[in-house]
Design an enzyme around this catalytic site. Structure first.
Site, PDB file in Angstrom:
ATOM      1  N   CYS A 124      40.702  36.730   2.444  1.00  0.00           N
ATOM      2  CA  CYS A 124      42.250  37.413   2.598  1.00  0.00           C
ATOM      3  C   CYS A 124      43.453  36.779   2.123  1.00  0.00           C
ATOM      4  CB  CYS A 124      42.257  35.647   3.959  1.00  0.00           C
ATOM      5  SG  CYS A 124      41.060  36.157   5.243  1.00  0.00           S
ATOM      6  N   HIS A 165      47.984  37.748   2.166  1.00  0.00           N
ATOM      7  CA  HIS A 165      49.146  38.471   2.616  1.00  0.00           C
ATOM      8  C   HIS A 165      50.066  39.791   2.154  1.00  0.00           C
ATOM      9  CE1 HIS A 165      49.231  34.357   4.363  1.00  0.00           C
ATOM     10  NE2 HIS A 165      49.348  34.806   5.652  1.00  0.00           N
ATOM     11  N   GLU A 177      42.433  35.171  -6.488  1.00  0.00           N
ATOM     12  CA  GLU A 177      41.354  34.119  -5.449  1.00  0.00           C
ATOM     13  C   GLU A 177      40.136  34.721  -6.014  1.00  0.00           C
ATOM     14  OE1 GLU A 177      40.269  33.492  -0.693  1.00  0.00           O
ATOM     15  OE2 GLU A 177      42.202  34.614  -1.658  1.00  0.00           O
ATOM     16  N   GLU A 208      48.629  35.752  12.781  1.00  0.00           N
ATOM     17  CA  GLU A 208      48.804  37.185  12.145  1.00  0.00           C
ATOM     18  C   GLU A 208      48.491  38.531  12.923  1.00  0.00           C
ATOM     19  OE1 GLU A 208      47.913  34.609   7.991  1.00  0.00           O
ATOM     20  OE2 GLU A 208      46.362  35.284   9.243  1.00  0.00           O
TER      21      GLU A 208
END
Length: 189
Positions: free
Chosen positions: A69, A71, A89, A121
């Site tokens: 996940c 942003h 990541e 979100e």
């Protein structure tokens, strides 16, 4: 030496961008609505990457969840943000993904973890294909451990023990269109 501050894009109730805030300040007990993305990564065998969040994470530490996940930053597409987070990541190369498909474009969720921290979100869900020969080498401060799972086995585990998984993974995998897209990609291999 300057450190670049990661910004998240804030949203109004209609899904319009209304500004930015430093990521480090956004996830609180009063988290504002903001843009994010969620990914399910398939390897060339059609298996799904499932990750266990690092124990040092602020929210849902140690919980099993989807592949990745993040942003999108200001003026960054979800596809570009997915590639960036794949590097940051999972230790992938920027060109590790063959295909990025948006499966649930309007997905939104709000969840509160045990410490009271809120996730809220606008979070389109993507299915991503990993190129042959690419290997995941997650960063320790992001991922505690990971597994490659046959899709149906993951679905069965989520259905039987939803409390083991992140609330967004459980909710996202309740969408028939996401399960179908994953199974079709798995069957194509």
């Amino acid at each position: 030496m300057t450190t670049e501050v990661e910004l998240v894009v804030l949203a109004d109730s209609e899904g319009n961008p209304i500004g930015t805030a430093p990521k480090a300040t956004v996830h609180t007990k009063d988290t504002p609505l903001h843009f994010a993305f969620s990914t399910y990564i398939l390897n060339p065998r059609g298996e799904l990457l499932v990750t266990r969040r690092a124990l040092s994470k602020k929210t849902w530490p140690g919980v099993w969840t989807n592949s990745m996940c993040g942003h999108p930053g200001p003026d960054e597409t979800n596809a570009d943000a997915i590639r960036r987070r794949g590097v940051d990541e999972l230790g992938l190369e920027v060109d590790s993904f063959l295909d990025i498909q948006e499966i649930l474009p309007d997905y939104q969720y709000r969840a509160v973890d045990a410490s009271g921290i809120v996730e809220w979100e606008l979070c389109p869900v993507h299915l991503v294909r990993l190129a042959v020969g690419e290997f995941v080498e997650p960063l320790d401060d992001e991922v505690e451990e990971f597994e490659w799972a046959e899709p149906q086995k993951l679905f069965d585990a989520v259905d039987a023990t939803p409390f083991v998984f992140s609330p967004w993974l459980v909710d996202q995998l309740s969408a028939p269109e996401l399960r179908q897209a994953i199974l079709e990609a798995f069957d194509a291999e």
